[in-house]
Design an enzyme around this catalytic site. Structure first.
Site, PDB file in Angstrom:
ATOM      1  N   LEU A 113      -2.040 -21.345   2.884  1.00 23.54           N
ATOM      2  CA  LEU A 113      -0.704 -20.541   3.444  1.00 23.54           C
ATOM      3  C   LEU A 113       0.316 -21.764   2.887  1.00 23.54           C
ATOM      4  O   LEU A 113       0.259 -22.839   2.936  1.00 23.54           O
ATOM      5  CB  LEU A 113      -0.912 -20.693   4.900  1.00 23.54           C
ATOM      6  CG  LEU A 113      -2.018 -19.618   5.408  1.00 23.54           C
ATOM      7  CD1 LEU A 113      -1.989 -19.925   7.027  1.00 23.54           C
ATOM      8  CD2 LEU A 113      -1.768 -18.411   4.959  1.00 23.54           C
ATOM      9  N   ASP A 114       1.314 -21.007   2.663  1.00 23.84           N
ATOM     10  CA  ASP A 114       2.660 -21.730   2.449  1.00 23.84           C
ATOM     11  C   ASP A 114       3.551 -22.038   3.518  1.00 23.84           C
ATOM     12  O   ASP A 114       3.049 -21.510   4.734  1.00 23.84           O
ATOM     13  CB  ASP A 114       3.613 -21.339   1.216  1.00 23.84           C
ATOM     14  CG  ASP A 114       4.224 -20.134   1.393  1.00 23.84           C
ATOM     15  OD1 ASP A 114       4.219 -19.793   2.558  1.00 23.84           O
ATOM     16  OD2 ASP A 114       4.318 -19.351   0.391  1.00 23.84           O
ATOM     17  N   LEU A 115       4.420 -22.670   3.389  1.00 24.23           N
ATOM     18  CA  LEU A 115       5.136 -23.074   4.805  1.00 24.23           C
ATOM     19  C   LEU A 115       6.005 -21.618   5.361  1.00 24.23           C
ATOM     20  O   LEU A 115       6.348 -21.775   6.499  1.00 24.23           O
ATOM     21  CB  LEU A 115       6.557 -24.059   4.575  1.00 24.23           C
ATOM     22  CG  LEU A 115       6.075 -25.450   4.012  1.00 24.23           C
ATOM     23  CD1 LEU A 115       7.189 -26.127   3.898  1.00 24.23           C
ATOM     24  CD2 LEU A 115       5.439 -25.941   5.390  1.00 24.23           C
ATOM     25  N   THR A 116       5.873 -20.583   4.707  1.00 23.11           N
ATOM     26  CA  THR A 116       6.730 -19.404   5.204  1.00 23.11           C
ATOM     27  C   THR A 116       5.658 -18.277   5.519  1.00 23.11           C
ATOM     28  O   THR A 116       6.129 -17.501   5.961  1.00 23.11           O
ATOM     29  CB  THR A 116       7.881 -19.125   4.419  1.00 23.11           C
ATOM     30  OG1 THR A 116       7.290 -18.599   2.874  1.00 23.11           O
ATOM     31  CG2 THR A 116       8.928 -20.118   4.143  1.00 23.11           C
TER      32      THR A 116
END
Length: 137
Positions: free
Chosen positions: A33-36
């Site tokens: 998962l990325d930060l957003t």
């Protein structure tokens, strides 16, 4: 949100592995998962299982909730069900739902839920950018 899915971040950001209790065996994330983005992040100590679950041939659906800025309507998101090609990369069918939109001075602050089967590298981010949306960190 707010944690990076990696064992070591070159930018020094906090990782999901930093947030785990001490004493656990070495764990591998199934996907990233990325930060957003929000979603279930499965951790395992079985590398074979992790690889099997990551392969698109497994048929596992991946569900994400991404935060973005810009403007998009549900009709445009519905067209993702046919798949989309971004910079020469073909992404398969994606179910996308506009969960929440709040207008602001520089565009709408959006939350979008996406369900996909492939999980290619940075797929959610690239597809949303192709729709003219930008990530919010």
């Amino acid at each position: 949100m707010g944690l990076v899915t990696t064992h070591r971040d070159p930018k020094g950001r906090r990782t999901v592995f930093d947030a785990l209790p001490r004493g656990l065996p070495r764990l591998i994330s199934v996907g990233r998962l990325d930060l957003t983005s929000e979603g279930l992040l499965l951790l395992t100590n079985d590398g074979g299982l992790a690889r099997a679950l990551e392969l698109p041939s497994s048929g596992w659906k991946r569900r994400y909730r991404a935060r973005a800025r810009g403007r998009v309507d549900q009709a445009r998101l519905d067209r993702l069900k046919e798949g989309i090609t971004v910079e020469g990369v073909r992404y398969g069918p994606i179910e996308a739902t506009l969960d929440k939109a709040r207008d602001g001075p520089v565009g709408a602050n959006l939350w979008i839920s996406l369900t996909l089967a492939e999980g290619k590298n940075r797929e959610v981010r690239r597809v949303l950018e192709a729709l003219g949306l930008s990530s919010i960190a």
